[in-house]
Design a protein around this motif. Structure first.
Motif, PDB file in Angstrom:
ATOM      1  N   LEU A 176      83.959 -22.669-116.322  1.00 48.47           N
ATOM      2  CA  LEU A 176      82.755 -22.837-116.800  1.00 48.47           C
ATOM      3  C   LEU A 176      82.620 -21.780-117.032  1.00 48.47           C
ATOM      4  N   ARG A 177      81.274 -21.516-118.723  1.00 49.74           N
ATOM      5  CA  ARG A 177      81.286 -20.463-118.791  1.00 49.74           C
ATOM      6  C   ARG A 177      79.811 -19.936-118.823  1.00 49.74           C
ATOM      7  N   PHE A 178      78.914 -19.858-118.216  1.00 52.99           N
ATOM      8  CA  PHE A 178      77.546 -19.943-118.172  1.00 52.99           C
ATOM      9  C   PHE A 178      77.258 -18.196-118.486  1.00 52.99           C
ATOM     10  N   ARG A 179      74.974 -18.001-118.664  1.00 52.00           N
ATOM     11  CA  ARG A 179      74.612 -16.866-118.168  1.00 52.00           C
ATOM     12  C   ARG A 179      73.519 -17.102-117.514  1.00 52.00           C
ATOM     13  N   ALA A 180      73.393 -16.132-116.899  1.00 55.43           N
ATOM     14  CA  ALA A 180      72.638 -15.892-116.318  1.00 55.43           C
ATOM     15  C   ALA A 180      71.423 -14.372-116.505  1.00 55.43           C
ATOM     16  N   GLN A 181      70.395 -14.403-115.848  1.00 54.78           N
ATOM     17  CA  GLN A 181      69.398 -13.065-116.696  1.00 54.78           C
ATOM     18  C   GLN A 181      69.845 -11.979-115.695  1.00 54.78           C
ATOM     19  N   TYR A 182      69.593 -11.493-116.756  1.00 54.44           N
ATOM     20  CA  TYR A 182      69.389  -9.269-116.373  1.00 54.44           C
ATOM     21  C   TYR A 182      70.826  -8.890-116.002  1.00 54.44           C
ATOM     22  N   TRP A 183      71.702  -8.537-115.631  1.00 58.55           N
ATOM     23  CA  TRP A 183      73.468  -8.090-115.480  1.00 58.55           C
ATOM     24  C   TRP A 183      73.890  -8.247-114.084  1.00 58.55           C
ATOM     25  N   SER A 184      75.155  -8.066-114.324  1.00 58.66           N
ATOM     26  CA  SER A 184      76.137  -8.330-113.415  1.00 58.66           C
ATOM     27  C   SER A 184      77.006  -7.319-113.244  1.00 58.66           C
ATOM     28  N   LEU A 185      76.898  -5.941-112.500  1.00 56.58           N
ATOM     29  CA  LEU A 185      77.962  -5.311-112.744  1.00 56.58           C
ATOM     30  C   LEU A 185      78.735  -4.504-111.881  1.00 56.58           C
ATOM     31  N   ALA A 186      78.682  -4.934-110.423  1.00 55.03           N
ATOM     32  CA  ALA A 186      79.488  -5.193-109.341  1.00 55.03           C
ATOM     33  C   ALA A 186      80.168  -5.904-109.139  1.00 55.03           C
ATOM     34  N   GLU A 187      81.201  -6.092-108.678  1.00 53.44           N
ATOM     35  CA  GLU A 187      82.754  -6.894-108.559  1.00 53.44           C
ATOM     36  C   GLU A 187      81.563  -7.435-106.955  1.00 53.44           C
ATOM     37  N   SER A 188      81.117  -6.891-106.647  1.00 52.47           N
ATOM     38  CA  SER A 188      80.043  -7.372-105.013  1.00 52.47           C
ATOM     39  C   SER A 188      79.228  -8.151-105.353  1.00 52.47           C
ATOM     40  N   ASP A 189      78.906  -7.850-107.279  1.00 55.12           N
ATOM     41  CA  ASP A 189      77.872  -9.538-107.504  1.00 55.12           C
ATOM     42  C   ASP A 189      78.256 -10.654-106.446  1.00 55.12           C
ATOM     43  N   ALA A 190      79.427 -11.202-107.041  1.00 55.67           N
ATOM     44  CA  ALA A 190      80.083 -12.590-106.595  1.00 55.67           C
ATOM     45  C   ALA A 190      79.954 -12.414-105.322  1.00 55.67           C
ATOM     46  N   MET A 191      79.971 -14.086-104.690  1.00 52.28           N
ATOM     47  CA  MET A 191      79.322 -14.713-103.528  1.00 52.28           C
ATOM     48  C   MET A 191      80.604 -15.132-103.503  1.00 52.28           C
ATOM     49  N   PRO A 192      80.838 -15.574-102.084  1.00 55.38           N
ATOM     50  CA  PRO A 192      82.154 -16.204-101.619  1.00 55.38           C
ATOM     51  C   PRO A 192      81.803 -17.597-101.288  1.00 55.38           C
ATOM     52  N   ASN A 193      82.779 -18.001-100.496  1.00 52.74           N
ATOM     53  CA  ASN A 193      82.335 -19.849-100.052  1.00 52.74           C
ATOM     54  C   ASN A 193      82.127 -20.590-100.727  1.00 52.74           C
ATOM     55  N   TYR A 194      82.393 -21.377-101.786  1.00 49.95           N
ATOM     56  CA  TYR A 194      82.223 -22.422-102.577  1.00 49.95           C
ATOM     57  C   TYR A 194      82.405 -23.571-101.743  1.00 49.95           C
ATOM     58  N   ILE A 195      81.322 -24.576-101.505  1.00 51.20           N
ATOM     59  CA  ILE A 195      81.754 -25.442-100.707  1.00 51.20           C
ATOM     60  C   ILE A 195      81.924 -26.709-101.859  1.00 51.20           C
ATOM     61  N   VAL A 196      82.692 -27.370-101.284  1.00 47.92           N
ATOM     62  CA  VAL A 196      83.086 -29.154-102.159  1.00 47.92           C
ATOM     63  C   VAL A 196      82.717 -29.969-100.641  1.00 47.92           C
ATOM     64  N   SER A 197      82.331 -30.865-101.266  1.00 50.11           N
ATOM     65  CA  SER A 197      81.711 -31.982-100.538  1.00 50.11           C
ATOM     66  C   SER A 197      81.561 -33.179-101.160  1.00 50.11           C
ATOM     67  N   ALA A 198      81.119 -34.313-101.000  1.00 49.28           N
ATOM     68  CA  ALA A 198      80.867 -35.607-101.293  1.00 49.28           C
ATOM     69  C   ALA A 198      80.012 -36.397-100.161  1.00 49.28           C
ATOM     70  N   ASP A 199      79.463 -37.510-101.335  1.00 48.44           N
ATOM     71  CA  ASP A 199      79.028 -38.358 -99.820  1.00 48.44           C
ATOM     72  C   ASP A 199      79.973 -38.309 -98.857  1.00 48.44           C
TER      73      ASP A 199
END
Length: 895
Positions: free
Chosen positions: A148-171
């Protein structure tokens, strides 16, 4: 204050929705590494609980910033077209034949547009995003990667910008955190790490904010040069000097008998005089921790304490005398005696029983010497707060600003409103938010996680009692009317509970939301539902109830609540389509004739409520400046957080000229959640500064804000001009004090908090307590400052740098050992190093700490001087006790 760089650069009140853009055939490699024609036939079925769990265990996620250079695909209507491009890669280590599952994940700023042939993404609220599967989803073959390639506003200059804990779910399935996105703790540094984040390596595309960004990546060679310029050319025999140092520096010190000392190995015999035991117990405990004990031995050195009231001197002033025959501490009040004892403790060098003979006459430069800790975004433990109070007291800081309520969490038990902590204090996975808040900021699904939690009444009162014993005032803050999502959602859940019980009066009693409000807005952190409706009487009933309870909690703990920080954050564009607010403005019996006046009205009214409760009002400058002075109480504290390179001094001066009590909170030097150095591996946000190390805090001259334009730069490391001719301070006006800030959006562990706060807190204490003789006095006539003016003379700079060298070595050779004794995980500096003529040369910003080096992945060795090396070389620092290491860096060959 807590506004992210991306929100501050350009104010945006748009509600952002992600765009689903089709990918050209030539870009298929972006989306899938297995061509559709070659994809094995997978029979898809709706995801079960077993499928979701298997996906969580096996799906490998990689997050990578590609470029900060805006492209034509950036949305020109958002943030002036500024955006960065990133990619999330999903690799299946086992085949996935399930469909109808989804992933919730946190992303620092809303995704504008994306490319993927089988995945869709949209922004939900705050930083929370939802990734779903398109109808043409074909499953994952084993080993297949979908991108998934995406664009988001402004900048991302540090590795700590990324967030942990992606959550997978289903009905009809329990939600699970994807294992590959869980954080882990590095064994060497003790810091949280994210294994799914790809390192930033490209200086032009990934490290720089824009073409005008002159920030230099601080590598080992440039750091070596900086350290060498500060220390190597100024070889000083500082050990005797360091033994005499007191941090923060006293106003006046006179040394006796040419460096003579007294031995305190046999302890001190205490004579309390007219001082209460309770008032000095914490200071005596610190002396004992440093092996200076109170003793009944006949040959113990007398320690005589006394209060001699003197209204001509500031609260906390003292006189300390150390002689061969005894030690005397005299304060103008009990706080002064306490401070004198802390100066005595500051003289102690661990492992030595000798104290220098001297006389100290001392007083604080500022009455308000504060530290803010945000425990709302991510919770931080009571144990951490108690440890922080110990260190604040040791260095004479006297105000703890506890940020207890924000969008992502409410952290103080209010017994009459249990929903605030039952729901507002935890994030899990509840899309209806009846049992918890949704997991913003990468919180995950575990409601018992350390990022969740609150202080019970008993916990908070323990904090208050500990603060009182250390002569520290706790100033609580539960942000409003913006930054209030946790309380808004908690009171909505309360409403639903009592509606179900058919008790409509109780349901509406403390309601904070107009359910008929159709306003579309976006807060600075991209929430569209985080603002208390200021037109509902129930909102003010809520404020009265909460503040009455908080006041009672304080009174029972023995620290009366005399000052409360409203926060005073507003959300631009809120309420405009609220029927309640339209009726409120139309009624016009409150003096409000325009929707734009509602935020100021709320602050004025809440300030009045506080006054009725005999509580003084404090708030952030951006919210407070819109109020009408005549409608505000006589005493108002305003925390001024405007960046200096944006002309922030003008707003500060405007507030001070209202005769308000201004607390300088400038992000240029006082935001401790910012990175220490300009390196993408340094943790923290950076909207005002990418390098705020301890030396920069030490350099700060709070009394003269515009003068920093002579030697500091803007956030792109370009010179700026400060024009103080339009809004100079009224003659004789002074600031109440200064405050360091630690915001916690991406600060999830107590160790990370300590890493960010220390050792900067010691430099904060220095600037809060001591007026440096090199500081440029404020020019009440107004002046312009730039790199071409010379108010801060070369002689002043030489004096400043000389004092910094002593301060830095005092930390490295004396104070860090005390922090380690107290189990404080202060930041260990990265090491400067070069290889010249085949030899490794290394240095460090705090001489006294150990430097280690490693050759070709061999054993780490202690660096003791230039040494011959071959092959790849890495360096790092190590704590004095050997328990922790600093961040490892690679060494470059000298040019």
């Amino acid at each position: 204050m807590k506004k992210r760089f991306l929100a501050l650069a350009i104010a945006s009140s748009l509600t952002l929705m992600a765009c689903d853009s089709n990918t050209p055939a030539s870009e298929n490699s972006v989306n899938s590494e297995t061509k559709q024609a070659e994809h094995p036939l997978i029979a898809l079925h709706s995801a079960t609980e077993k499928d979701v769990k298997a996906i969580a265990e096996s799906l490998q996620v990689k997050y990578q910033v590609l470029t900060n250079i805006p492209s034509e695909q950036c949305n020109k209507d958002i943030a002036d077209g500024l955006c960065f491009e990133a990619e999330i890669a999903f690799t299946a280590t086992k085949a996935i034949s399930a469909k109808d599952w989804r992933i919730h994940f946190s992303q620092i700023s809303p995704i504008q547009s994306y490319e993927s042939d089988q995945l869709s993404v949209k922004h939900l609220n705050g930083d929370l995003h939802l990734l779903t599967l398109k109808d043409n989803f074909t499953g994952f073959a084993q080993g297949e990667t979908k991108r998934l390639r995406f664009r988001a506003q402004y900048w991302s200059l540090a590795e700590s910008d990324a967030m942990p804990n992606y959550i997978v779910s289903a009905d009809n399935s329990k939600a699970h955190v994807i294992e590959s996105t869980k954080p882990y703790i590095d064994e060497e540094t003790g810091l949280e790490m994210l294994s799914h984040v790809v390192a930033i390596t490209d200086h032009e595309k990934q490290f720089k904010r824009n073409a005008k960004d002159k920030t230099q990546w601080l590598n080992s060679a440039s750091l070596y040069q900086r350290n060498a310029e500060m220390f190597d050319s100024h070889k000083l025999a500082l050990q005797p000097t360091i033994a005499k140092q007191i941090i923060p520096t006293p106003k006046s010190v006179t040394y006796r008998d040419n460096g003579a000392t007294v031995d305190v190995a046999k302890g001190l015999k205490l004579d309390l005089g007219n001082v209460s035991q309770q008032g000095v117990d914490a200071a005596l405990a610190r002396l004992a921790d440093l092996s200076v004990n109170i003793s009944s031995a006949k040959d113990a050195l007398p320690l005589v304490l006394n209060i001699a009231a003197d209204d001509s001197k500031p609260i906390g002033s003292y006189h300390l005398s150390v002689t061969a025959s005894g030690i005397a501490v005299e304060g103008v009040d009990e706080t002064g005696v306490f401070n004198g004892l802390m100066s005595l403790a500051s003289l102690v060098t661990l492992g030595s029983n000798s104290l220098p003979l001297l006389e100290v006459v001392d007083e604080p430069h500022y009455a308000f010497r504060g530290m803010l800790v945000d425990v709302a975004r991510n919770f931080h433990s009571k144990a951490f707060i108690l440890d922080l109070l110990d260190q604040m007291a040791a260095y004479k800081l006297n105000k703890l600003h506890l940020h207890l309520g924000d969008d992502e969490g409410w952290r103080l038990e209010i017994p009459s409103l249990p929903e605030l902590t039952q729901i507002g204090a935890k994030r899990c996975f509840d899309t209806q938010e009846q049992n918890c808040l949704m997991p913003q900021l990468g919180a995950g699904v575990d409601e018992n996680s350390s990022v969740n939690g609150y202080y019970s009444v008993a916990d908070y009162q323990e904090i208050l009692k500990a603060a009182t014993a250390r002569h520290i005032q706790v100033i609580p803050s539960l942000d409003m009317p913006g930054h209030s999502r946790s309380s808004v959602k908690a009171m909505t859940a309360r409403y639903k509970k009592y509606q179900a019980q058919e008790d409509e009066a109780k349901a509406k009693q403390f309601l904070l939301d107009d359910f008929d409000d159709t306003t579309k807005y976006s807060s600075v952190q991209f929430y569209g539902d985080n603002t208390i409706n200021v037109c509902l009487e129930s909102s003010y009933d809520f404020v009265i109830e909460v503040m009455t309870q908080v006041k009672k909690i304080h009174a029972e703990a023995g620290q009366p609540l005399t000052r409360y920080h409203i926060g005073a954050d507003e959300t631009a564009g809120a309420w405009v389509d609220s029927p309640a607010c339209k009726a409120f403005v139309a009624n016009n019996d409150k003096g409000v004739t325009d929707m734009k006046e509602l935020g100021a009205y709320f602050i004025e009214r809440v300030a009045g409520i506080l006054s009725d409760l005999d509580i003084e009002t404090a708030g952030w400058s951006d919210g407070m400046e819109h109020t009408r002075k005549e409608n505000m109480p006589a005493i108002v504290q305003a925390n001024a957080w405007d960046a200096l390179f944006w002309g922030g001094h003008s707003k500060v001066h405007g507030l001070a000229n209202r005769d308000w009590q201004v607390v300088i909170s400038s992000p240029d030097a006082l935001y401790f959640d910012f990175p220490y150095e300009a390196d993408p591996k340094e943790h923290g946000y950076y909207w005002a500064s990418r390098q705020t190390n301890t030396e920069k805090v030490f350099q700060f001259m709070p009394d003269n804000l515009p003068v920093h334009a002579e030697f500091w730069f803007d956030r792109n490391e370009n010179p700026y001009e400060a024009d103080d001719t339009k809004t100079p301070l009224v003659s004789g006006t002074r600031f109440l004090g200064i405050q360091g800030q630690l915001w916690s959006e991406n600060t999830r562990t107590d160790n990370t908090v300590e890493h960010k706060v220390f050792p900067r807190l010691l430099a904060l204490a220095e600037r809060a307590w001591h007026l440096a003789d090199w500081a440029v006095p404020y020019n009440y006539q107004g002046a312009k400052y730039s790199q071409d003016t010379n108010a801060f003379t070369s002689e002043m700079q030489q004096q400043r740098d000389k004092q910094w060298r002593v301060f830095a070595q005092t930390l490295g050779q004396k104070e860090f050992a005390k922090l380690e004794l107290a189990n404080i995980d202060y930041r260990l500096p990265t090491v400067g190093a070069i290889i010249k003529a085949g030899k490794l040369h290394a240095n460090i910003a705090f001489p006294g700490l150990t430097i280690e080096y490693q050759v070709a992945d061999g054993q780490w060795q202690r660096y003791q001087g230039p040494v011959e090396v071959t092959g790849d070389v890495k360096v790092r620092s190590r704590s004095l006790n050997g328990n922790r290491a600093g961040r490892t860096t690679s060494v470059k060959q000298a040019g």
